[in-house]
Design a protein around this motif. Structure first.
Motif, short mmCIF file in Angstrom:
data_model
loop_
_atom_site.label_atom_id
_atom_site.label_comp_id
_atom_site.label_asym_id
_atom_site.label_seq_id
_atom_site.Cartn_x
_atom_site.Cartn_y
_atom_site.Cartn_z
N ASP A 38 0.83 -1.20 0.00
CA ASP A 38 0.00 0.00 0.00
C ASP A 38 0.87 1.26 0.00
O ASP A 38 0.59 2.22 -0.72
CB ASP A 38 -0.94 0.01 1.21
N ARG A 39 1.91 1.25 0.83
CA ARG A 39 2.82 2.41 0.88
C ARG A 39 3.55 2.58 -0.45
O ARG A 39 3.72 3.70 -0.94
CB ARG A 39 3.82 2.26 2.01
N GLU A 78 1.14 4.06 -2.94
CA GLU A 78 0.91 5.47 -2.64
C GLU A 78 2.10 6.33 -3.08
O GLU A 78 1.93 7.39 -3.67
CB GLU A 78 0.66 5.64 -1.14
N GLN A 79 3.30 5.87 -2.81
CA GLN A 79 4.50 6.60 -3.21
C GLN A 79 4.62 6.67 -4.73
O GLN A 79 5.02 7.70 -5.28
CB GLN A 79 5.75 5.96 -2.60
#
Length: 78
Positions: free
Chosen positions: A6-7, A10-11
């Motif tokens: 998820d991170r 997002e990045q």
């Protein structure tokens, strides 16, 4: 594992947005430079007798519209 993905997603999306913003800035700067050149050419032609005041005014209006929409950042490198 899911938190990491998820991170990363997002990045990646944030980097894509920043990249698009940079491309938009470059395109606006380039378009502003082109409009400035057209204004200079119209002004020069008018003062040499081969252009018209109307053409110069149209070029100026186009440049002013661009500055209103995108700012005058492209003028700082001139």
């Amino acid at each position: 594992m899911m938190g990491f993905l998820d991170r990363a997603k997002e990045q990646t999306q944030q980097a894509l947005q920043e990249g698009r913003h940079k491309v938009d800035e470059v395109q606006a700067r380039r378009a502003g430079g082109d409009l400035l050149k057209k204004l200079g050419a119209a002004y020069y032609a008018e003062h040499r007798g081969s252009g018209t005041p109307d053409a110069t005014q149209q070029a100026l209006a186009a440049l002013e519209a661009h500055v209103t929409a995108h700012g005058d950042g492209f003028l700082h490198g001139v």
